[in-house]
Design a protein around this motif. Structure first.
Motif: not given
Length: 311
Positions: A97-125
């Motif tokens: 029931c609380g895995f999101g509290s672990i997953l969200l910070p991991i996703a935050a670090v990933f997104l900072l490392v993979k700069h532009g990932f969200v924009g590229d994924l949105s453009a692909n979709i």
């Protein structure tokens, strides 16, 4: 084939595992042999240590009383602290029931490392990056669905629910503490993830604020919804806490309902966001979600408190 070629060079074990799905018998044989070896090692360890563990006598040292000053708390703060203590003391509760509290910070670090990932994924979709802000908001909302701590919180009171009903507090204080507990443990990592996602997607200040607002009202909606469904369908006769945590209608409604609602908003965003703009659609989705959350919150405050008092 494209991803396989990339993985083969950097993560060959994953490539071997994935190759099983293509019908590669050699890869299947390798995985079977490795799994069998791990099984043999695990069996050996259990065989050698089981008797000693099963027959060990627990040695308890004498507890020495140490006087200390206890800080006083308000009833509301004490109730929230009680919910948090129960949560952190139960690994099953955290994992399911609380895995999101672990997953969200991991996703935050990933997104900072993979700069532009969200924009590229949105453009692909969606074909272009005009819906990056809306997509970022829905992505963060989707991650928050992994948290549904309020959904089994009433059932987890079990046969001791009378203790909460007998205390000199109102039913609304009890329910409000459960809502605050869920919101606190989800909103903080969600805001961090939203900010990191906005930086990664190079969003404007307005878009970033809208993403954060969307995430917060989304959390509030499924926080209230989980508690409301649990009040209507409580299980207070369980013999193991895993039952209300994993096998309750409220948990299923929050988890799958969050996925469906996120997907529906994303589908609407694809149609309406192109016409009205990403920020306008995000604002409209935030207002709609907040309105639904307010209706359920009002129901909890009025009828929900009466249901809790009669359980």
């Amino acid at each position: 084939a494209v991803y396989g070629a990339k993985i083969k060079g950097s993560a060959y074990p994953l490539y071997v595992f994935g190759s099983i799905g293509t019908g590669n018998l050699l890869s299947a044989l390798i995985v079977i042999v490795i799994t069998a070896a791990l099984l043999a090692v695990t069996y050996y360890i259990i065989e050698k240590s089981f008797i000693g563990i099963a027959t060990a006598s627990e040695k308890r040292s004498k507890t020495v009383y140490k006087e200390k000053r206890e800080k006083s708390k308000s009833a509301d703060a004490a109730l929230v602290a009680k919910e948090i203590r129960r949560f952190v003391a139960n690994p099953n509760y955290i994992l399911n029931c609380g895995f999101g509290s672990i997953l969200l910070p991991i996703a935050a670090v990933f997104l900072l490392v993979k700069h532009g990932f969200v924009g590229d994924l949105s453009a692909n979709i969606f074909g272009d990056d005009s819906l990056t802000a809306a997509f970022t908001g829905f992505l963060v909302c989707l991650l928050t669905t992994m948290n549904d701590m309020s959904a089994p919180s009433v059932s987890l009171e079990g046969k001791n629910i009378w203790l909460m009903q007998a205390l000199p507090i109102t039913p609304w204080q009890v329910l409000r503490a459960k809502l605050r507990f869920h919101f606190l443990l989800t909103a903080v990592p969600a805001v961090i993830c939203a900010v990191c996602a906005a930086v990664s997607g190079e969003l404007s200040v307005l878009s970033t604020l809208l993403v954060i607002a969307m995430a917060l009202v989304f959390i509030a909606l499924f926080d209230c919804l989980g508690l409301a469904v649990n009040l209507k369908n409580p299980n207070l006769t369980w013999t193991n806490e895993i039952t209300p945590i994993k096998q309750s209608a409220s948990v299923m409604v929050c988890l799958f309902g969050g996925w469906i609602y996120s997907a529906a908003l994303m589908a609407l965003g694809f149609g309406l966001g192109k016409t009205f703009g990403s920020d306008v659609f995000l604002a409209a989705a935030t207002v709609l979600t907040a309105a639904i959350a307010f209706v359920i919150y009002s129901w909890l405050k009025k009828k929900g408190t009466r249901i809790f008092a009669e359980l």
